[in-house]
Design an enzyme around this catalytic site. Sequence first.
Site, mmCIF file in Angstrom:
data_model
loop_
_atom_site.group_PDB
_atom_site.id
_atom_site.type_symbol
_atom_site.label_atom_id
_atom_site.label_comp_id
_atom_site.label_asym_id
_atom_site.label_seq_id
_atom_site.Cartn_x
_atom_site.Cartn_y
_atom_site.Cartn_z
ATOM 1 N N PHE A 121 -20.037 -63.072 15.355
ATOM 2 C CA PHE A 121 -20.242 -61.907 14.489
ATOM 3 C C PHE A 121 -19.612 -60.683 15.132
ATOM 4 O O PHE A 121 -20.012 -60.278 16.220
ATOM 5 C CB PHE A 121 -21.742 -61.688 14.240
ATOM 6 C CG PHE A 121 -22.310 -62.719 13.308
ATOM 7 C CD1 PHE A 121 -22.544 -64.009 13.742
ATOM 8 C CD2 PHE A 121 -22.564 -62.407 11.979
ATOM 9 C CE1 PHE A 121 -23.028 -64.980 12.878
ATOM 10 C CE2 PHE A 121 -23.056 -63.363 11.106
ATOM 11 C CZ PHE A 121 -23.288 -64.654 11.555
ATOM 12 N N ALA A 122 -18.621 -60.129 14.448
ATOM 13 C CA ALA A 122 -17.912 -58.955 14.969
ATOM 14 C C ALA A 122 -18.062 -57.830 13.954
ATOM 15 O O ALA A 122 -17.117 -57.470 13.259
ATOM 16 C CB ALA A 122 -16.452 -59.292 15.226
ATOM 17 N N LYS A 125 -18.214 -51.800 15.480
ATOM 18 C CA LYS A 125 -17.342 -51.652 16.652
ATOM 19 C C LYS A 125 -17.287 -52.914 17.518
ATOM 20 O O LYS A 125 -16.464 -53.005 18.431
ATOM 21 C CB LYS A 125 -17.813 -50.462 17.494
ATOM 22 C CG LYS A 125 -17.562 -49.117 16.809
ATOM 23 C CD LYS A 125 -18.049 -47.969 17.659
ATOM 24 C CE LYS A 125 -17.930 -46.643 16.911
ATOM 25 N NZ LYS A 125 -18.794 -45.616 17.519
ATOM 26 N N TYR A 126 -18.170 -53.867 17.242
ATOM 27 C CA TYR A 126 -18.137 -55.108 18.021
ATOM 28 C C TYR A 126 -16.813 -55.855 17.848
ATOM 29 O O TYR A 126 -16.506 -56.758 18.613
ATOM 30 C CB TYR A 126 -19.310 -56.024 17.627
ATOM 31 C CG TYR A 126 -20.588 -55.683 18.364
ATOM 32 C CD1 TYR A 126 -21.339 -54.566 18.016
ATOM 33 C CD2 TYR A 126 -21.045 -56.472 19.426
ATOM 34 C CE1 TYR A 126 -22.511 -54.243 18.694
ATOM 35 C CE2 TYR A 126 -22.212 -56.154 20.103
ATOM 36 C CZ TYR A 126 -22.941 -55.042 19.734
ATOM 37 O OH TYR A 126 -24.085 -54.724 20.418
ATOM 38 N N ASP A 211 -22.328 -65.052 20.931
ATOM 39 C CA ASP A 211 -22.184 -63.592 20.873
ATOM 40 C C ASP A 211 -20.737 -63.204 21.149
ATOM 41 O O ASP A 211 -20.105 -63.739 22.064
ATOM 42 C CB ASP A 211 -23.078 -62.942 21.942
ATOM 43 C CG ASP A 211 -24.455 -62.593 21.395
ATOM 44 O OD1 ASP A 211 -24.706 -62.880 20.198
ATOM 45 O OD2 ASP A 211 -25.270 -62.044 22.162
ATOM 46 N N ASP A 213 -19.607 -60.247 22.170
ATOM 47 C CA ASP A 213 -19.396 -59.313 23.284
ATOM 48 C C ASP A 213 -19.496 -60.051 24.619
ATOM 49 O O ASP A 213 -20.210 -59.658 25.534
ATOM 50 C CB ASP A 213 -20.403 -58.155 23.214
ATOM 51 C CG ASP A 213 -21.837 -58.622 23.056
ATOM 52 O OD1 ASP A 213 -22.044 -59.807 22.720
ATOM 53 O OD2 ASP A 213 -22.750 -57.806 23.274
ATOM 54 N N TYR A 236 -34.138 -64.125 33.016
ATOM 55 C CA TYR A 236 -35.549 -64.482 33.234
ATOM 56 C C TYR A 236 -35.742 -65.856 33.867
ATOM 57 O O TYR A 236 -36.858 -66.318 34.000
ATOM 58 C CB TYR A 236 -36.310 -64.468 31.887
ATOM 59 C CG TYR A 236 -36.236 -63.145 31.175
ATOM 60 C CD1 TYR A 236 -37.146 -62.130 31.470
ATOM 61 C CD2 TYR A 236 -35.246 -62.900 30.226
ATOM 62 C CE1 TYR A 236 -37.066 -60.906 30.834
ATOM 63 C CE2 TYR A 236 -35.166 -61.681 29.585
ATOM 64 C CZ TYR A 236 -36.074 -60.683 29.892
ATOM 65 O OH TYR A 236 -35.995 -59.472 29.260
ATOM 66 N N GLU A 303 -33.812 -63.676 18.436
ATOM 67 C CA GLU A 303 -34.042 -64.343 19.721
ATOM 68 C C GLU A 303 -35.512 -64.744 19.865
ATOM 69 O O GLU A 303 -35.825 -65.805 20.405
ATOM 70 C CB GLU A 303 -33.619 -63.431 20.871
ATOM 71 C CG GLU A 303 -33.695 -64.094 22.232
ATOM 72 C CD GLU A 303 -33.058 -63.259 23.324
ATOM 73 O OE1 GLU A 303 -31.866 -63.461 23.609
ATOM 74 O OE2 GLU A 303 -33.754 -62.380 23.885
#
Length: 353
Positions: A121-122, A125-126, A211, A213, A236, A303
């Site tokens: 998914f872009a 601005k991604y 993702d 980014d 984590y 998430e």
Amino acid sequence: MPPLNGKIVTVVLFIAVLLGVLYCYISQSYRVVLSFEERFKASDKEARPPQEVVVTLSRHELHLVSQDYLRYKQPSIVQGRTDVVTVTPWLAPVVWEGTFNPGLLDTIYRPKNITVAVTVFAVGKYIMFLKNFLETAEQHFFVGFRVHFYVFTDRPNEVPQIKMAAGRQVTVMSVPSSNRWQEISARRMEIIQTLIEQKLENYCDYIFCLDVDSKFHGRWGTESLGGLVAVIHPGYYRDERSRFPYERRPASRAYVAHGEGDFYYCGGAFGGLLQEVHLLARTCRENFEADAKVGIEAAWQEESHLNRYMWINKPSKVLSPEYLWQDFKSRNSEVQIIRFSGVVKNYADIRPN
Ligand SMILES: *[C@@H]1O[C@H](CO)[C@@H](O)[C@H](O)[C@H]1NC(C)=O
């Protein structure tokens, strides 16, 4: 002659017992067949979407054929990684460097002629991350295999032209822009569900949802294939589960109680067989929408829903944090290779809110 009579009686008794056993066995299996048919009829009445019926598991997951000419390093049954856990309590492999033979796995999967779909998914601005994502994917992601990238963006004109190897391609899909990044994140599951139903069925075998980014630094290939594949969150993985940022409000469908939960998984990378990811996307979407109806937004949106889903529906393969690191994080000693990593970014510059 008494001895002969005795023998005849024994033989007759034996045959009688045999017939008895046979009768019991036949009537038993008849009953099983009947009840199975009854159950089949009952489930027939429920309106089920056809996607769930399609099962191509055997072709891909259950039958692993090697080649007899292949020579490779002898695997050991007593020596291996001792600094990390390589199997979950439900016996799913945890993929770390040194636990698999890439050449062997590629040889097993190549004749299957698999196609791997990737969603990315872009939005907004991604889009600036897309070039690097696609270029590094060409260098490291399922090299030599058929890969189809589906890029969802509100800026289709800004999608860069990347030279792709044979059998690999990019399809650009338009989505509306959004004023809140949380909404973009929320709609992902719905879009993934629809994509699988409308475009991927009978075409792709596996799907990974990644993702944008982020970029690839090392091999990500056939070792990652499985029914339902989850990636351990790099932030984590050494923590107690009480510290995991699960959704903690019981009113949410993403709720995970204290004392529950296996690992904390990333929303930024997951995948598996088409049918498995379809069920995951549909379930997370339904739960997300049910939450929205009562005014709840889970702590980490999709998430959180993904983590709830994976707690109940155990992943059949777990990828170590090598498969989604973060560029700003220094590498821990057990991470021998970084394969995929989130790039350093300034949220204020790229998020709409
Ligand atoms: C591999 O799959 C693609 C797409 O499904 C198909 O076009 C191609 O003919 C297949 N190749 C072989 C060797 O089966």
